[in-house]
Design a protein around this motif. Structure first.
Motif, PDB file in Angstrom:
ATOM      1  N   VAL A 156      82.775  22.593 -35.521  1.00  0.00           N
ATOM      2  CA  VAL A 156      81.692  22.462 -34.541  1.00  0.00           C
ATOM      3  C   VAL A 156      82.206  21.804 -33.267  1.00  0.00           C
ATOM      4  N   GLY A 157      83.099  20.827 -33.400  1.00  0.00           N
ATOM      5  CA  GLY A 157      83.658  20.191 -32.217  1.00  0.00           C
ATOM      6  C   GLY A 157      84.479  21.134 -31.369  1.00  0.00           C
ATOM      7  N   LEU A 158      85.125  22.131 -31.983  1.00  0.00           N
ATOM      8  CA  LEU A 158      85.914  23.099 -31.217  1.00  0.00           C
ATOM      9  C   LEU A 158      85.050  24.014 -30.365  1.00  0.00           C
ATOM     10  N   LEU A 159      83.752  24.059 -30.638  1.00  0.00           N
ATOM     11  CA  LEU A 159      82.869  24.905 -29.830  1.00  0.00           C
ATOM     12  C   LEU A 159      82.799  24.435 -28.384  1.00  0.00           C
ATOM     13  N   VAL A 160      82.996  23.154 -28.154  1.00  0.00           N
ATOM     14  CA  VAL A 160      82.846  22.614 -26.799  1.00  0.00           C
ATOM     15  C   VAL A 160      84.156  22.638 -26.020  1.00  0.00           C
ATOM     16  N   VAL A 161      85.240  23.112 -26.617  1.00  0.00           N
ATOM     17  CA  VAL A 161      86.527  23.167 -25.917  1.00  0.00           C
ATOM     18  C   VAL A 161      86.534  24.378 -24.993  1.00  0.00           C
ATOM     19  N   PRO A 162      86.656  24.202 -23.682  1.00  0.00           N
ATOM     20  CA  PRO A 162      86.661  25.357 -22.772  1.00  0.00           C
ATOM     21  C   PRO A 162      87.980  26.110 -22.843  1.00  0.00           C
ATOM     22  N   VAL A 163      87.905  27.377 -22.525  1.00  0.00           N
ATOM     23  CA  VAL A 163      89.101  28.227 -22.564  1.00  0.00           C
ATOM     24  C   VAL A 163      90.127  27.759 -21.543  1.00  0.00           C
ATOM     25  N   GLN A 164      89.669  27.306 -20.384  1.00  0.00           N
ATOM     26  CA  GLN A 164      90.589  26.943 -19.315  1.00  0.00           C
ATOM     27  C   GLN A 164      91.519  25.802 -19.711  1.00  0.00           C
ATOM     28  N   VAL A 165      91.058  24.922 -20.611  1.00  0.00           N
ATOM     29  CA  VAL A 165      91.880  23.782 -21.014  1.00  0.00           C
ATOM     30  C   VAL A 165      93.122  24.240 -21.775  1.00  0.00           C
ATOM     31  N   ALA A 166      93.006  25.326 -22.518  1.00  0.00           N
ATOM     32  CA  ALA A 166      94.093  25.768 -23.391  1.00  0.00           C
ATOM     33  C   ALA A 166      95.023  26.780 -22.736  1.00  0.00           C
ATOM     34  N   LEU A 167      94.771  27.193 -21.517  1.00  0.00           N
ATOM     35  CA  LEU A 167      95.583  28.259 -20.916  1.00  0.00           C
ATOM     36  C   LEU A 167      97.052  27.846 -20.772  1.00  0.00           C
ATOM     37  N   ILE A 168      97.297  26.682 -20.196  1.00  0.00           N
ATOM     38  CA  ILE A 168      98.673  26.263 -19.946  1.00  0.00           C
ATOM     39  C   ILE A 168      99.426  25.939 -21.244  1.00  0.00           C
ATOM     40  N   PRO A 169      98.882  25.093 -22.140  1.00  0.00           N
ATOM     41  CA  PRO A 169      99.642  24.814 -23.381  1.00  0.00           C
ATOM     42  C   PRO A 169      99.844  26.052 -24.255  1.00  0.00           C
ATOM     43  N   VAL A 170      98.832  26.916 -24.328  1.00  0.00           N
ATOM     44  CA  VAL A 170      98.999  28.128 -25.143  1.00  0.00           C
ATOM     45  C   VAL A 170     100.009  29.074 -24.494  1.00  0.00           C
ATOM     46  N   SER A 171     100.036  29.117 -23.180  1.00  0.00           N
ATOM     47  CA  SER A 171     101.032  29.949 -22.496  1.00  0.00           C
ATOM     48  C   SER A 171     102.445  29.477 -22.820  1.00  0.00           C
ATOM     49  N   GLU A 172     102.651  28.150 -22.799  1.00  0.00           N
ATOM     50  CA  GLU A 172     103.966  27.626 -23.151  1.00  0.00           C
ATOM     51  C   GLU A 172     104.311  27.914 -24.608  1.00  0.00           C
ATOM     52  N   LEU A 173     103.314  27.804 -25.490  1.00  0.00           N
ATOM     53  CA  LEU A 173     103.553  28.090 -26.908  1.00  0.00           C
ATOM     54  C   LEU A 173     103.908  29.558 -27.116  1.00  0.00           C
ATOM     55  N   PHE A 174     103.146  30.458 -26.506  1.00  0.00           N
ATOM     56  CA  PHE A 174     103.428  31.884 -26.657  1.00  0.00           C
ATOM     57  C   PHE A 174     104.771  32.255 -26.046  1.00  0.00           C
ATOM     58  N   GLY A 175     105.136  31.599 -24.927  1.00  0.00           N
ATOM     59  CA  GLY A 175     106.445  31.867 -24.344  1.00  0.00           C
ATOM     60  C   GLY A 175     107.574  31.400 -25.246  1.00  0.00           C
ATOM     61  N   THR A 176     107.362  30.300 -25.963  1.00  0.00           N
ATOM     62  CA  THR A 176     108.389  29.786 -26.858  1.00  0.00           C
ATOM     63  C   THR A 176     108.615  30.716 -28.045  1.00  0.00           C
ATOM     64  N   ILE A 177     107.544  31.239 -28.605  1.00  0.00           N
ATOM     65  CA  ILE A 177     107.682  32.099 -29.788  1.00  0.00           C
ATOM     66  C   ILE A 177     107.818  33.569 -29.417  1.00  0.00           C
ATOM     67  N   GLY A 178     107.780  33.888 -28.117  1.00  0.00           N
ATOM     68  CA  GLY A 178     108.080  35.246 -27.677  1.00  0.00           C
ATOM     69  C   GLY A 178     106.940  36.232 -27.731  1.00  0.00           C
ATOM     70  N   ILE A 179     105.686  35.793 -27.646  1.00  0.00           N
ATOM     71  CA  ILE A 179     104.562  36.744 -27.647  1.00  0.00           C
ATOM     72  C   ILE A 179     103.740  36.633 -26.367  1.00  0.00           C
ATOM     73  N   PHE A 180     104.324  36.006 -25.341  1.00  0.00           N
ATOM     74  CA  PHE A 180     103.625  35.939 -24.057  1.00  0.00           C
ATOM     75  C   PHE A 180     103.687  37.305 -23.380  1.00  0.00           C
ATOM     76  N   GLU A 181     102.559  37.695 -22.743  1.00  0.00           N
ATOM     77  CA  GLU A 181     102.405  39.010 -22.125  1.00  0.00           C
ATOM     78  C   GLU A 181     102.594  40.133 -23.140  1.00  0.00           C
ATOM     79  N   THR A 182     101.984  39.964 -24.289  1.00  0.00           N
ATOM     80  CA  THR A 182     101.957  41.006 -25.316  1.00  0.00           C
ATOM     81  C   THR A 182     100.526  41.168 -25.814  1.00  0.00           C
ATOM     82  N   THR A 183     100.268  42.319 -26.407  1.00  0.00           N
ATOM     83  CA  THR A 183      98.942  42.559 -26.976  1.00  0.00           C
ATOM     84  C   THR A 183      98.641  41.598 -28.110  1.00  0.00           C
ATOM     85  N   LEU A 184      99.674  41.265 -28.900  1.00  0.00           N
ATOM     86  CA  LEU A 184      99.482  40.330 -30.012  1.00  0.00           C
ATOM     87  C   LEU A 184      99.040  38.973 -29.511  1.00  0.00           C
TER      88      LEU A 184
END
Length: 319
Positions: A156-184
């Protein structure tokens, strides 16, 4: 021997009292019971079902659909006609109608490829959210495990997390594991942010299922898997359909996540249309039919599951 008929023929005391009260109220000159005074809102609501209100609602609906109608008519006009006059001119000059714009749309590899990319992103994101959300909702509703309530509070607490907050950290995570700019990567992002609402919605819906029904199925030898597939899923069909529609519309119409995480060589339809506007500002003969097609597909999905959607929304209204 005659006592039984006499007992049956004796009227009930309360019935006799009510009959005397009605007889007194029907006597001439008897004072009438005061009618309850209706509020202004109640009087307006009572008169709202008339023909005037229906006409007003129809006019509001037509006004609301006017941009869609204008987009449809613009997509059926040539680029020169669009530049010269407004879409309403088609009512006086129906000869301007043409399907050449849709032929150009089909010949535009960028738009057609973007439609395929959008489908490849939207369908898995919707299916994963529905399947995982259903399993987790059933577990939180009817299964006992350590820390169940605390885990649900975390969801329930995750419902209030906005998408914009996670853009930068998730981008770095996806770039590290190699799925940035992919459909997956886009599918995983939409699935992760769609699950909290899915779990919250389905858990509350599944919790309203009568416990006696589940206990009876367990007494008949049903395990958790069969109980979930044979009992819970059919009963939860309206809520699952509502969730699927919400998730499908959200992913299909998304532009922010697609603009950041999707492959720039095969972007979704929202990004592709935005690029067409940026590169070819007067390319309205492709933009209009492309925008209409991108809008018609989610509308078709909504109307296809309209009955289940309404049932899911109204499921908690009457118990």
């Amino acid at each position: 021997m005659s006592s039984a008929p006499e007992a049956n023929s004796t009227p009930d005391v309360n019935t006799a009292r009510i009959g005397r009260q009605k007889a007194v109220s029907r006597q001439p000159g008897a004072p009438e019971a005061p009618k309850p005074k209706q509020s202004l809102a109640a009087r307006i609501a009572a008169r709202a079902g008339g023909g005037v209100m229906r006409v007003f609602l129809i006019l509001v609906a037509l006004f609301w659909l006017m941009p869609t109608i204008g987009l449809l008519l613009s997509s059926l006009r040539g680029p020169q006609d669009i530049a010269a006059t407004g879409w309403w001119k088609i009512f006086t000059a129906p000869s301007e109608l043409t399907f050449d714009n849709y032929q150009r749309l089909l010949d535009n590899s960028t738009i057609t490829g973007s439609l395929v990319s959008t489908i490849m992103i939207t369908v898995p994101s919707t299916v994963l959210v529905v399947v995982i959300g259903s399993l987790a909702g059933y577990a939180f509703a009817w299964m006992e495990f350590p820390g169940r309530d605390w885990w649900f509070l975390l969801v329930v607490g995750l419902l209030v997390v906005p998408v914009q907050v996670a853009l930068i950290p998730v981008s770095e995570l996806f770039g590290t594991i190699g799925i940035f700019e992919t459909t997956l990567g886009v599918v995983l992002f939409h699935t992760a942010f769609g699950l909290p609402f899915a779990i919250f919605l389905l858990r509350n819906f599944f919790a309203e299922i009568p416990r006696e029904l589940l206990e009876a199925a367990r007494l008949d030898g049903a395990g958790e898997i069969r109980l979930f597939t044979r009992v819970v899923m059919p009963l939860g069909g309206p809520a699952i359909a509502s969730l699927g529609i919400f998730q499908f519309l959200w992913v299909w119409n998304d532009m922010l996540v697609a603009l950041i995480f999707a492959d720039s060589e095969s972007p979704p339809i929202t990004v592709a249309l935005q690029q067409q506007v940026r590169q070819f500002g007067n390319n309205i003969d492709v933009l209009a039919p492309g925008a209409f097609v991108s809008m018609v597909i989610p509308l078709a999905v909504f109307f296809a599951f309209q009955r289940q959607f309404v049932s899911g929304v109204m499921a908690g209204a009457v118990k």
